[in-house]
Design an enzyme around this catalytic site. Structure first.
Site, PDB file in Angstrom:
ATOM      1  N   SER A  23       0.928  -1.187   0.067  1.00 38.46           N
ATOM      2  CA  SER A  23      -0.112  -0.069   0.141  1.00 38.46           C
ATOM      3  C   SER A  23       0.997   1.440   0.061  1.00 38.46           C
ATOM      4  CB  SER A  23      -1.023  -0.110   1.443  1.00 38.46           C
ATOM      5  OG  SER A  23      -0.259  -0.280   2.555  1.00 38.46           O
ATOM      6  N   GLU A  25       1.490   5.409   0.974  1.00 39.19           N
ATOM      7  CA  GLU A  25       0.960   6.755   1.463  1.00 39.19           C
ATOM      8  C   GLU A  25       1.367   7.882   0.675  1.00 39.19           C
ATOM      9  OE1 GLU A  25       0.995   6.968   5.791  1.00 39.19           O
ATOM     10  OE2 GLU A  25       2.232   8.893   5.585  1.00 39.19           O
ATOM     11  N   ASP A 117      -0.568  14.616  16.571  1.00 32.86           N
ATOM     12  CA  ASP A 117       0.416  15.272  17.559  1.00 32.86           C
ATOM     13  C   ASP A 117      -0.189  16.335  18.376  1.00 32.86           C
ATOM     14  OD1 ASP A 117       2.522  13.835  16.834  1.00 32.86           O
ATOM     15  OD2 ASP A 117       2.949  14.916  15.127  1.00 32.86           O
ATOM     16  N   PHE A 228      13.059  14.188  10.787  1.00 31.11           N
ATOM     17  CA  PHE A 228      12.045  13.476  11.121  1.00 31.11           C
ATOM     18  C   PHE A 228      12.105  12.245  12.313  1.00 31.11           C
ATOM     19  CE2 PHE A 228       9.399   9.532  10.479  1.00 31.11           C
ATOM     20  CZ  PHE A 228       8.130   9.989  10.649  1.00 31.11           C
ATOM     21  N   HIS A 278       3.611  -1.183   3.708  1.00 31.39           N
ATOM     22  CA  HIS A 278       3.010  -0.091   3.432  1.00 31.39           C
ATOM     23  C   HIS A 278       4.331   1.128   3.219  1.00 31.39           C
ATOM     24  CE1 HIS A 278       0.011   3.100   3.735  1.00 31.39           C
ATOM     25  NE2 HIS A 278       0.782   3.991   4.609  1.00 31.39           N
TER      26      HIS A 278
HETATM   27  P1  FAD Z   1      -2.119   6.752  19.898  1.00 34.14           P
HETATM   28  O1  FAD Z   1      -1.867   5.481  19.286  1.00 34.14           O
HETATM   29  O2  FAD Z   1      -3.527   7.322  20.375  1.00 34.14           O
HETATM   30  O3  FAD Z   1      -1.051   7.041  20.935  1.00 34.14           O
HETATM   31  C1  FAD Z   1       0.416   6.304  20.613  1.00 34.14           C
HETATM   32  C2  FAD Z   1       1.031   6.309  22.028  1.00 34.14           C
HETATM   33  O4  FAD Z   1       0.823   7.386  22.704  1.00 34.14           O
HETATM   34  C3  FAD Z   1       0.100   5.114  22.686  1.00 34.14           C
HETATM   35  O5  FAD Z   1       0.554   3.943  22.514  1.00 34.14           O
HETATM   36  C4  FAD Z   1       0.288   5.628  24.083  1.00 34.14           C
HETATM   37  O6  FAD Z   1       1.340   4.797  24.988  1.00 34.14           O
HETATM   38  C5  FAD Z   1       0.989   6.980  24.118  1.00 34.14           C
HETATM   39  N1  FAD Z   1      -0.163   7.834  24.541  1.00 34.14           N
HETATM   40  C6  FAD Z   1      -1.377   8.454  23.886  1.00 34.14           C
HETATM   41  N2  FAD Z   1      -2.190   9.284  24.612  1.00 34.14           N
HETATM   42  C7  FAD Z   1      -1.481   9.174  25.724  1.00 34.14           C
HETATM   43  C8  FAD Z   1      -1.791   9.734  27.019  1.00 34.14           C
HETATM   44  N3  FAD Z   1      -2.903  10.424  27.131  1.00 34.14           N
HETATM   45  N4  FAD Z   1      -0.992   9.353  28.242  1.00 34.14           N
HETATM   46  C9  FAD Z   1       0.155   8.594  28.026  1.00 34.14           C
HETATM   47  N5  FAD Z   1       0.629   8.008  26.966  1.00 34.14           N
HETATM   48  C10 FAD Z   1      -0.400   8.268  25.667  1.00 34.14           C
HETATM   49  N6  FAD Z   1      -0.223  12.570  12.231  1.00 34.14           N
HETATM   50  C11 FAD Z   1      -0.897  13.435  11.536  1.00 34.14           C
HETATM   51  O7  FAD Z   1      -0.896  14.442  11.997  1.00 34.14           O
HETATM   52  N7  FAD Z   1      -1.550  13.193  10.390  1.00 34.14           N
HETATM   53  C12 FAD Z   1      -1.419  11.805   9.830  1.00 34.14           C
HETATM   54  O8  FAD Z   1      -1.851  11.795   8.602  1.00 34.14           O
HETATM   55  C13 FAD Z   1      -0.721  10.907  10.497  1.00 34.14           C
HETATM   56  N8  FAD Z   1      -0.487   9.634  10.019  1.00 34.14           N
HETATM   57  C14 FAD Z   1       0.251   8.789  10.542  1.00 34.14           C
HETATM   58  C15 FAD Z   1       0.235   7.383  10.173  1.00 34.14           C
HETATM   59  C16 FAD Z   1       0.875   6.340  10.712  1.00 34.14           C
HETATM   60  C17 FAD Z   1       0.932   5.061  10.113  1.00 34.14           C
HETATM   61  C18 FAD Z   1       1.565   6.554  11.952  1.00 34.14           C
HETATM   62  C19 FAD Z   1       2.341   5.570  12.456  1.00 34.14           C
HETATM   63  C20 FAD Z   1       1.495   7.836  12.383  1.00 34.14           C
HETATM   64  C21 FAD Z   1       0.678   8.948  11.869  1.00 34.14           C
HETATM   65  N9  FAD Z   1       0.773  10.289  12.196  1.00 34.14           N
HETATM   66  C22 FAD Z   1      -0.068  11.372  11.550  1.00 34.14           C
HETATM   67  C23 FAD Z   1       1.365  10.626  13.472  1.00 34.14           C
HETATM   68  C24 FAD Z   1       0.584  10.476  14.766  1.00 34.14           C
HETATM   69  O9  FAD Z   1      -0.465  11.302  14.770  1.00 34.14           O
HETATM   70  C25 FAD Z   1       1.481  11.036  16.051  1.00 34.14           C
HETATM   71  O10 FAD Z   1       2.502   9.776  16.133  1.00 34.14           O
HETATM   72  C26 FAD Z   1       0.902  11.244  17.292  1.00 34.14           C
HETATM   73  O11 FAD Z   1       1.780  11.642  18.173  1.00 34.14           O
HETATM   74  C27 FAD Z   1      -0.067   9.790  17.922  1.00 34.14           C
HETATM   75  O12 FAD Z   1      -1.385   9.715  17.211  1.00 34.14           O
HETATM   76  P2  FAD Z   1      -1.608   8.047  17.237  1.00 34.14           P
HETATM   77  O13 FAD Z   1      -3.018   7.870  17.054  1.00 34.14           O
HETATM   78  O14 FAD Z   1      -0.653   7.248  16.813  1.00 34.14           O
HETATM   79  O15 FAD Z   1      -1.668   7.922  18.875  1.00 34.14           O
END
Ligand code: FAD
Length: 305
Positions: A23, A25, A117, A228, A278
């Site tokens: 896939s 991105e 983030d 990055f 991916h």
């Molecule tokens: P989550 O999976 O919700 O959390 C990641 C980890 O952080 C968890 O495992 C947890 O241990 C820790 N954590 C989260 N919240 C808490 C809390 N409240 N207290 C303690 N620990 C906590 N960013 C963008 O802006 N746009 C995108 O399109 C984008 N695409 C992405 C695609 C992929 C495949 C990946 C890997 C990352 C992407 N990101 C993107 C980056 C991502 O948004 C950041 O890494 C962000 O900081 C975490 O979002 P997440 O959904 O991965 O977090």
């Protein structure tokens, strides 16, 4: 590494397939020139028949409309299955629900659901919108509750997310996302395959059996990758830095080295039974096309872009 570990990893990376599944991105283009370039890239890569192509969502929702229009154009002009990235940053549940509803209306059936983030940048505390989703698992649950026909992918971090105190806490979070309905996790990029193997072993030991698809970042520019990596806590092995040493102003050689490095990485993963990749394309086709070729994939003519 034991044979059992290998076969269980192969089994859990998805259904057995002779040819790896891939896939791609993309990020939504900012200018007309970038848009033209993205569509050239899509035209070149579409005949490789990826399982899906995803389009990122800019920090803080800054590309909300551009992500939407890129996805809509992919749906309208190609046979590709698009996946829209979506984050919770700076948006209420009602706004997110509206975005997901619009995607569903135009025919999108795959969302990459993320927390996003912190608005102040990595390293600053994440502040939940007062009416927003409290975390990514909550977002996944909400999408699945309202649109069970939307497939949801989520993130995974082979080196753990920088905010996670330890791997257990990190994998607890992944488990919550899976329990909420996530069907697949795509990893942050990594350059040392052992990190991925160890992570998958930890995830399987926790009883999580969704595919953990490795995110592969071909090094278009080592400088950019270093920035990055610093922001995201991704480690850069010294051998990788050594391979790109002295190539900052030599794009031709850099490209050859980048293809060799990324092809070596995916071929080693494939040998270990990984059959799903991916690619972070950075909207460029050449390296990803070459690496896919080395994985045995060949373009198939289709009603593409
Ligand atoms: P989550 O999976 O919700 O959390 C990641 C980890 O952080 C968890 O495992 C947890 O241990 C820790 N954590 C989260 N919240 C808490 C809390 N409240 N207290 C303690 N620990 C906590 N960013 C963008 O802006 N746009 C995108 O399109 C984008 N695409 C992405 C695609 C992929 C495949 C990946 C890997 C990352 C992407 N990101 C993107 C980056 C991502 O948004 C950041 O890494 C962000 O900081 C975490 O979002 P997440 O959904 O991965 O977090």
């Amino acid at each position: 590494m034991s044979e059992t570990a290998l076969s269980s990893r192969a089994a859990h990376s998805g259904a057995p397939a002779k040819q790896p599944r891939i896939s791609f991105e993309f990020f939504p283009p900012k200018t007309e020139e970038m848009e033209t370039n993205l569509w050239e890239t899509i035209k070149r890569l579409a005949p490789l028949q990826p399982s899906f192509v995803s389009v990122t969502y800019g920090a803080g929702g800054s590309t909300r409309e551009r992500t939407h229009s890129t996805i809509t154009r992919i749906l309208g002009e190609t046979d590709l299955l698009p996946a829209a990235h979506l984050t919770c940053v700076g948006a209420s549940r009602a706004e997110i629900s509206d975005i997901v509803g619009r995607y569903h209306d135009v025919g999108v059936r795959h969302i990459v659901a993320l927390r996003g983030d912190p608005a102040g940048g990595m390293g600053t505390p994440y502040v939940t919108h007062p009416d927003g989703h409290k975390n990514s698992a909550d977002l996944v649950a909400d999408i699945k509750r309202h649109y069970p026909d939307i497939e949801v992918s989520v993130s995974a971090y082979p080196e753990k997310h920088p905010e996670s105190p330890d791997f257990d806490a990190d994998i607890d979070f992944l488990k919550a996302k899976v329990d909420a309905g996530a069907a697949r996790a795509i990893t942050q990029c990594f350059f040392d395959n052992d990190l991925y193997y160890r992570y998958v072993d930890r995830v399987r030991a926790r009883g999580i059996d969704i595919p953990i698809v490795p995110g592969i970042l071909p090094v278009q520019s080592f400088k950019q990758v270093r920035n990055f990596a610093t922001r995201t806590g991704t480690s850069l092995p010294s051998w990788l830095e050594a391979k790109f040493d002295g190539l900052d102003n030599d794009p031709e050689t850099r490209k050859l080295v980048a293809a060799t490095v990324a092809a070596g990485q995916v071929q080693k993963l494939a040998k270990q039974g990984v059959d799903n990749f991916h690619f972070y394309t950075m909207n460029r086709a050449d390296l990803v096309f070459a690496i896919s070729h080395l994985l045995g994939l060949r373009p198939v003519s289709q009603k593409a872009a």
